[in-house]
Design a protein around this motif. Structure first.
Motif, PDB file in Angstrom:
ATOM      1  N   ALA A  56       0.856  -1.304   0.169  1.00  0.00           N
ATOM      2  CA  ALA A  56       0.125  -0.010  -0.001  1.00  0.00           C
ATOM      3  C   ALA A  56       1.013   1.177   0.032  1.00  0.00           C
ATOM      4  N   LYS A  57       2.010   1.066   0.689  1.00  0.00           N
ATOM      5  CA  LYS A  57       2.673   2.528   0.861  1.00  0.00           C
ATOM      6  C   LYS A  57       3.972   2.573  -0.261  1.00  0.00           C
ATOM      7  N   GLY A  58       3.967   1.343  -1.108  1.00  0.00           N
ATOM      8  CA  GLY A  58       5.122   1.515  -2.105  1.00  0.00           C
ATOM      9  C   GLY A  58       6.392   1.492  -1.255  1.00  0.00           C
ATOM     10  N   ARG A  59       6.627   0.818  -0.058  1.00  0.00           N
ATOM     11  CA  ARG A  59       7.793   0.797   0.885  1.00  0.00           C
ATOM     12  C   ARG A  59       8.748  -0.248   0.565  1.00  0.00           C
ATOM     13  N   PRO A  60       9.974   0.266   0.304  1.00  0.00           N
ATOM     14  CA  PRO A  60      10.958  -1.060  -0.024  1.00  0.00           C
ATOM     15  C   PRO A  60      10.918  -1.931   1.237  1.00  0.00           C
ATOM     16  N   PRO A 142       3.972   1.757  10.232  1.00  0.00           N
ATOM     17  CA  PRO A 142       4.768   2.695   9.665  1.00  0.00           C
ATOM     18  C   PRO A 142       3.756   3.796   9.460  1.00  0.00           C
ATOM     19  N   SER A 143       4.485   5.044   9.183  1.00  0.00           N
ATOM     20  CA  SER A 143       3.510   6.138   8.778  1.00  0.00           C
ATOM     21  C   SER A 143       2.426   5.695   7.880  1.00  0.00           C
ATOM     22  N   ALA A 144       1.287   6.499   7.720  1.00  0.00           N
ATOM     23  CA  ALA A 144       0.317   6.039   6.638  1.00  0.00           C
ATOM     24  C   ALA A 144       0.263   7.177   5.583  1.00  0.00           C
ATOM     25  N   ASN A 145       1.426   6.905   4.963  1.00  0.00           N
ATOM     26  CA  ASN A 145       1.548   7.722   3.614  1.00  0.00           C
ATOM     27  C   ASN A 145       2.441   7.105   2.587  1.00  0.00           C
ATOM     28  N   PRO A 146       2.188   7.306   1.378  1.00  0.00           N
ATOM     29  CA  PRO A 146       3.063   6.787   0.186  1.00  0.00           C
ATOM     30  C   PRO A 146       4.562   7.020   0.751  1.00  0.00           C
ATOM     31  N   VAL A 150       5.696  13.283   2.469  1.00  0.00           N
ATOM     32  CA  VAL A 150       5.505  13.857   4.192  1.00  0.00           C
ATOM     33  C   VAL A 150       4.647  13.076   4.874  1.00  0.00           C
ATOM     34  N   SER A 151       4.880  12.844   6.181  1.00  0.00           N
ATOM     35  CA  SER A 151       4.117  11.959   6.962  1.00  0.00           C
ATOM     36  C   SER A 151       2.737  12.601   7.325  1.00  0.00           C
ATOM     37  N   PRO A 152       1.907  12.005   7.645  1.00  0.00           N
ATOM     38  CA  PRO A 152       0.585  12.277   7.868  1.00  0.00           C
ATOM     39  C   PRO A 152       0.059  12.661   9.454  1.00  0.00           C
ATOM     40  N   ARG A 234      17.031  11.140   1.850  1.00  0.00           N
ATOM     41  CA  ARG A 234      15.922  11.867   1.243  1.00  0.00           C
ATOM     42  C   ARG A 234      14.577  10.949   1.752  1.00  0.00           C
ATOM     43  N   HIS A 235      13.652  11.688   2.601  1.00  0.00           N
ATOM     44  CA  HIS A 235      12.494  11.509   3.233  1.00  0.00           C
ATOM     45  C   HIS A 235      11.600  12.521   3.500  1.00  0.00           C
ATOM     46  N   TYR A 236      10.352  12.180   3.943  1.00  0.00           N
ATOM     47  CA  TYR A 236       9.629  13.411   4.161  1.00  0.00           C
ATOM     48  C   TYR A 236       9.573  14.398   3.455  1.00  0.00           C
TER      49      TYR A 236
HETATM   50 MG    MG Z   1       7.556   6.892   7.492  1.00  0.00          MG
END
Ligand code: MG
Ligand code: AMP
Length: 333
Positions: A56-60, A142-146, A150-152, A234-236
């Motif tokens: 859902a997040k596209g998280r590696p 984890p944070s509920a964002n792609p 930026v975190s929600p 690079r994040h957020y």
């Molecule tokens: Mg996060």
């Protein structure tokens, strides 16, 4: 954004909490508020459910998840609690502190990215705790964002980012703290290390542990591996390019193009143009952290070609946490 929104947003009634706890117990995903940011939760002991978080997040898959618990006994089912872990847990749980510890065998490899350690936290938010208790599951979240965005900190942020990819969002109002938890590596209790700055300071941890905690470094020296898995430079990050400045004054404003925006720590005195944003009205670090991600989202609405953001002075925990998120938002693509 033209994504079809399929997520339903739930008010925190007892009936809705029971319903969402059932979704979790049956292996589904629920986005829910914590005191730091909104999390995308699943049963941490269900590998299939946890894989759905990454999808859902596209998280590696090499970015491990934090497991959220409701009691020390539940933490001990997940991780080996050494004396140092028990001491900081007693002092700071429930609260914005995550501990990295040797993992127990029952934790699926997907949760820890195959590591033999696991990250555990007892959150303070009553709704998130209620979901853990009612579902009977430790919740990986984890944070509920792609991934990378930026975190929600509100249900609306979650819906804007993941509304077409998840079914259930619990609305508990804005997250009080607004930046992610402090992460403390306690795998070796003789060498505690800060892996991510958050609301709980290194000094406060040192006082409880009665020993030095090695400082957090955003960038590992060339010779070393990344300080923690998933601590990407690079994040957020908003889509709009962001640059950091150590201090902005009114005089700087004249040099900035009309399609560039400025983010001050403190609301400037005098006339305020549309391109001027700020984190606090009075300089309070709590307010700055609380509003940071919402303001970054406002700045990222497509109106601005560039964002200039002022760093927060001082070494207070929340100043370092906010500056860390700003530095990652500014890191080059
Ligand atoms: Mg996060
Ligand atoms: P979040 O993105 O807020 O869910 O935080 C997860 C972060 O916790 C990861 O990106 C890692 O930096 C850290 N983390 C989780 N598990 C571990 C672990 N086993 N060892 C070290 N760091 C971890």
């Amino acid at each position: 954004m033209t994504a079809t929104l399929s997520a339903r947003v739930y008010r925190p009634t007892p009936a809705n909490l029971s319903r969402l706890a059932r979704v979790l117990a049956e292996g589904g995903l629920v986005a829910a508020p914590t005191e730091t940011v909104y999390g995308l939760a699943a049963d941490a002991l269900n590998a299939r459910a946890c894989r759905a978080i990454f999808r859902a997040k596209g998280r590696p898959a090499n970015d491990p998840l934090i497991v959220h618990v409701d009691s020390l006994a539940q933490a001990a089912d997940i991780a080996e609690l050494n004396d140092a872990a028990r001491a900081v847990a007693k002092a700071f749980w429930p609260g914005p502190l995550t501990l990295v510890l040797p993992k127990k065998p029952g934790v699926p490899a997907i949760v820890t990215s195959g590591l033999d350690s696991v990250a555990v936290r007892m959150p303070a938010h009553r709704l998130f705790r209620a979901l853990i208790r009612r579902s009977g599951c430790p919740l990986a979240a984890p944070s509920a964002n792609p991934f990378g965005y930026v975190s929600p900190t509100t249900a609306a942020h979650v819906r804007a980012g993941l509304g077409s990819r998840i079914g259930h969002i619990l609305d508990g109002g804005p997250s009080e703290i607004g930046v992610e938890s402090t992460i403390l590596d306690l795998r070796n209790p003789k060498h505690p290390a800060l892996l991510r700055p958050g609301a709980i300071s290194r000094e406060a941890l040192e006082t409880v542990l009665k020993r030095r905690v090695s400082a957090y470094r955003r960038k590992a020296p060339e010779s070393e591996a990344a300080p923690a898995p998933g601590m990407l430079e690079r994040h957020y990050s908003p889509r709009t390019p962001l640059t950091l400045v150590s201090k902005l004054t009114r005089a700087d404003l004249g040099r900035i193009a009309p399609d560039e925006a400025i983010l001050f720590l403190k609301k400037p005195a005098g006339k305020i143009g549309a391109s001027i944003f700020w984190l606090t009205s009075d300089g309070s670090l709590e307010e700055a952290a609380h509003r940071l991600f919402d303001v970054l989202r406002q700045l990222d609405d497509g109106r601005w070609r560039k964002i200039h953001a002022e760093l927060i002075p001082g070494r207070a925990a929340l100043a370092m946490a906010v500056n860390d998120r700003l530095a990652r938002a500014a890191a080059k693509r």
